[in-house]
Scaffold this motif. Structure first.
Motif, mmCIF file in Angstrom:
data_model
loop_
_atom_site.group_PDB
_atom_site.id
_atom_site.type_symbol
_atom_site.label_atom_id
_atom_site.label_comp_id
_atom_site.label_asym_id
_atom_site.label_seq_id
_atom_site.Cartn_x
_atom_site.Cartn_y
_atom_site.Cartn_z
ATOM 1 N N THR B 62 0.831 -1.202 0.000
ATOM 2 C CA THR B 62 0.000 0.000 0.000
ATOM 3 C C THR B 62 0.866 1.254 0.000
ATOM 4 O O THR B 62 0.578 2.229 -0.713
ATOM 5 C CB THR B 62 -0.946 0.003 1.220
ATOM 6 O OG1 THR B 62 -1.835 -1.114 1.098
ATOM 7 C CG2 THR B 62 -1.756 1.264 1.293
ATOM 8 N N GLN B 104 -7.573 0.664 -0.552
ATOM 9 C CA GLN B 104 -7.701 -0.675 0.011
ATOM 10 C C GLN B 104 -9.113 -0.939 0.533
ATOM 11 O O GLN B 104 -9.643 -2.018 0.377
ATOM 12 C CB GLN B 104 -6.667 -0.881 1.121
ATOM 13 C CG GLN B 104 -6.585 -2.313 1.587
ATOM 14 C CD GLN B 104 -5.271 -2.601 2.301
ATOM 15 O OE1 GLN B 104 -4.325 -1.831 2.240
ATOM 16 N NE2 GLN B 104 -5.208 -3.729 2.971
ATOM 17 N N ASP B 190 -5.864 -1.367 -5.245
ATOM 18 C CA ASP B 190 -5.325 -1.913 -3.995
ATOM 19 C C ASP B 190 -6.312 -2.912 -3.414
ATOM 20 O O ASP B 190 -7.340 -2.538 -2.875
ATOM 21 C CB ASP B 190 -5.036 -0.780 -3.000
ATOM 22 C CG ASP B 190 -4.119 -1.236 -1.868
ATOM 23 O OD1 ASP B 190 -3.828 -2.442 -1.791
ATOM 24 O OD2 ASP B 190 -3.705 -0.381 -1.067
ATOM 25 N N GLU B 191 -5.992 -4.178 -3.518
ATOM 26 C CA GLU B 191 -6.819 -5.278 -3.007
ATOM 27 C C GLU B 191 -8.284 -5.148 -3.414
ATOM 28 O O GLU B 191 -9.159 -5.046 -2.564
ATOM 29 C CB GLU B 191 -6.694 -5.356 -1.480
ATOM 30 C CG GLU B 191 -5.225 -5.433 -1.051
ATOM 31 C CD GLU B 191 -5.049 -6.111 0.293
ATOM 32 O OE1 GLU B 191 -5.964 -6.849 0.705
ATOM 33 O OE2 GLU B 191 -3.984 -5.923 0.906
HETATM 34 MG MG LIG Z 1 -2.111 -2.789 2.117
#
Ligand SMILES: [Mg+2]
Ligand SMILES: Nc1ncnc2c1ncn2[C@@H]1O[C@H](COP(=O)(O)OP(=O)(O)O)[C@@H](O)[C@H]1O
Lengths: 330, 271
Positions: B62, B104, B190-191
């Motif tokens: 991240t 995220q 992000d994810e």
């Molecule tokens: Mg992360």
């Protein structure tokens, strides 16, 4: 049109009707004008606080600063009244630009502190400067004329202020719903996301701060013209505190909240003596007679009561309970 | 069937000339009061590819994303987008260049409708973002286009609902629609499948594959089956540094990578 917007529209018309009729129903026009200038000031403050979430603790500098320079232009320079008012707004914009540039990149308490610090500079300047009259204030500001119409009569002045107020309120409401307002709502709801979508958020916040400053200046300039004097109270930090109080009591981020807050607080301050005597009369407790000397305590009590009973302010709570999904905006 | 789609995608991306990378990081580093969260990271993302960034929790993925998208100032190194040095650029300007990131946790505008969420993006392109004097209805001319983007992720039916009312999987889809409205050349995700149920993972994966047509994607992903299905290249990070890079098959056979994941038992490789 939904039930809610209908109800809101009728409320607005009712308020307007009351405001138009008020001087004929026995209301003292100067009180009405004071309420309107504070209400306009609160609406201006709300534009920033309610729609960016940034609480300025320095709006008194914009309100009082505009009042002083409008007073200066009308007394010493002999400017026509509209020009003096516009000059007040202009100076508020300049102060607002300086404040905004330094403050909008901060968050939360740091934003409040920067605005407070800059407002204190304005306060001390006003305390020292010659034209402000220091502790005595700037006295004898002439109301002058507007397009040949003398503003000497309180009733005439009242209706001029009413027009200025309604037009400003309408415009502020429009700003909130405008394309610009949409971006600010997005920034308030998720600032990192707004940045990741390519928005330079500080510019938008600064834009909103300037709009807020302009209307705060208009409110201060109008108040100076209405009252005929300008004092240090209007640039004092307690005035910044008062406008926060008005807005929070009425409902932050609502259209009508700042107006309601201004009505409640101003009327209470004005009528505290009468209320105190009335309470003394019916309860027999002599302490009530001294209420008039404890106005700030009463304001504090109202504030505490509002925070406990109406977390979102009176209008905000009303909207949340009866207003449907998009409660916060009404 | 999935495998064949993957290989066709891979071929398309590598066939179209694996020339200069669209995004390149050189010796990228970030220290948080002395602690090196990211250190000496070299990364090249090939144009048209789907590139995964993996690694145990706390590896610095991240932080890497925050550096690349300029949400954080790097303490060292340089970032190039299409060979243009963007190391000192502001995050909003990086986004305007065509490199758009997600977060995220899902990032929507909760008290705005789905339509408004997407319209916010279109407003900037249409030059309808600073008009404080215009009424709200000035924006309705963007509605058709906003609906089109909602339609791409199957949400046009809920256009009038508040984003906060959506289930989590749909929020992620809305986020993708919003990102797509930017017409980005490079997406940093992000994810994107984190916190989703099994079915939602499939749908979002499919969606990413679709939006990656003609675009480049760099994504942080924990779910190895997602990576094996859609990613052309994988970079493995550990303790702020790049541990390995290669295709999924190469990387998953790398003993160092296996050890790194074994060391972090909860994480594991969800194949
Ligand atoms: Mg992360
Ligand atoms: N703003 C910050 N301040 C201090 N430490 C941070 C900050 N952001 C991340 N870290 C630390 O950097 C390391 C990498 O974090 P992160 O990039 O979030 O990892 P990942 O996304 O790979 O799980 C972690 O040890 C984390 O605690």
């Amino acid at each position: 049109m939904s039930w809610r917007s209908k109800a809101q529209l009728s409320t607005m018309w009712l308020i307007l009707l009351l405001a138009v009729a008020a001087p004929w129903l026995g209301m003292y026009p100067v009180l009405g004008m004071r309420i309107m200038s504070f209400a306009l000031f609160a609406c201006a403050f709300n534009l920033m606080a309610g729609y960016t979430g940034l609480i300025s603790f320095g709006h008194a500098a914009l309100f009082g600063g505009a009042g002083y320079v409008t007073g200066l232009a009308l007394t010493s320079w002999g400017w026509p009244t509209p020009a003096g008012i516009m000059f007040g707004v202009f100076v508020a914009l300049v102060i607002g630009l300086a404040m905004g540039v330094l403050a909008v990149r901060r968050y939360g308490i740091y934003f409040s502190m920067v605005t407070l610090a800059l407002a204190q500079i304005v306060y001390f300047y006003c305390l020292q400067a010659d034209f402000t009259g220091g502790e005595d204030g700037l006295q004898g500001i002439p109301r002058g004329t507007l397009f040949g119409l003398s503003l000497q009569s309180d009733r005439v002045m009242y209706y001029v202020m009413l027009v200025v107020f309604v037009a400003s309120w309408w415009f502020i409401r429009r700003i909130v719903r405008s394309p610009f307002g949409q971006i600010l709502q997005a920034v308030r709801e998720n600032e990192p996301r707004a940045i990741s979508l390519g928005y330079r958020v500080n510019r938008y916040k600064l834009g909103m701060f300037l709009l807020s400053a302009g209307f705060a200046g208009l409110a201060g300039a109008m108040k100076a013209v209405i009252m005929g004097f300008e004092t240090l109270t209007d640039v004092h930090w307690s005035t910044s505190g008062m406008v926060i109080l008005l807005t929070l009591v009425g409902g932050l981020g609502t259209d009508l909240g700042p107006i309601l807050g201004a009505v409640i607080i101003t009327v209470l301050e004005e009528k505290m003596g009468a209320i105190g005597h009335f309470l003394e009369h019916i309860t027999g407790v002599h302490w009530f007679a001294s209420l008039n000397d404890n106005v700030s305590m009463i304001n504090g009590a109202i504030f505490v009561l509002c925070v406990l009973l109406f977390r979102r302010g009176i209008v905000g709570t009303f909207n949340a309970r009866w207003g449907g999904a998009r409660a916060a905006s009404g | 069937m999935i495998a064949s789609q993957k290989s066709s995608h891979t071929k398309a991306s590598h066939g179209s000339g694996a020339g200069a990378p669209i995004l390149r990081a050189h010796k990228l580093g970030k220290k948080f009061s002395g602690f090196a969260a990211v250190e000496g990271v070299d990364l090249g993302v090939a144009e048209g590819s789907i590139h995964a960034l993996v690694g145990p929790n706390g590896a610095g993925k991240t932080t890497c994303f925050n550096l690349l998208s300029k949400f954080l100032e790097p303490s060292a190194g340089d970032i190039f987008f299409r060979e243009r040095n963007i190391t000192r650029m502001r995050p909003a300007d990086v986004a305007r260049l065509g490199m758009v990131r997600s977060f995220q946790i899902s990032a929507t505008f909760p008290q705005m409708t789905l339509l408004e969420n997407v319209r916010v993006v279109l407003q900037r392109a249409a030059g309808l973002a600073h008009q404080f004097w215009m009424p709200a209805r000035a924006l309705t001319r963007l509605d058709q286009e906003a609906l089109r983007f909602l339609d791409m992720v199957g949400l046009s039916g809920q256009a009038g609902q508040l984003a906060s009312s959506l289930p989590y999987g749909h929020k992620r889809a809305l986020e993708l629609a919003t990102t797509l409205a930017m017409d980005p050349q490079l997406l940093l995700l992000d994810e994107p499948t984190q916190g989703l149920g099994h079915e939602d993972v499939e749908q979002v994966t499919e969606l990413i594959r679709r939006v990656a047509q003609g675009r480049t994607v760099l994504m942080v992903e924990h779910n190895m089956s997602v990576i094996s299905k859609i990613c052309d290249r994988v970079t493995v990070m550990q303790r702020g540094q790049v541990l390995a890079e290669g295709s999924y098959d190469e990387v998953s056979r790398n003993p160092e990578v296996i050890t790194a994941y074994m060391g972090d038992a909860e994480e594991g490789i969800h194949a």
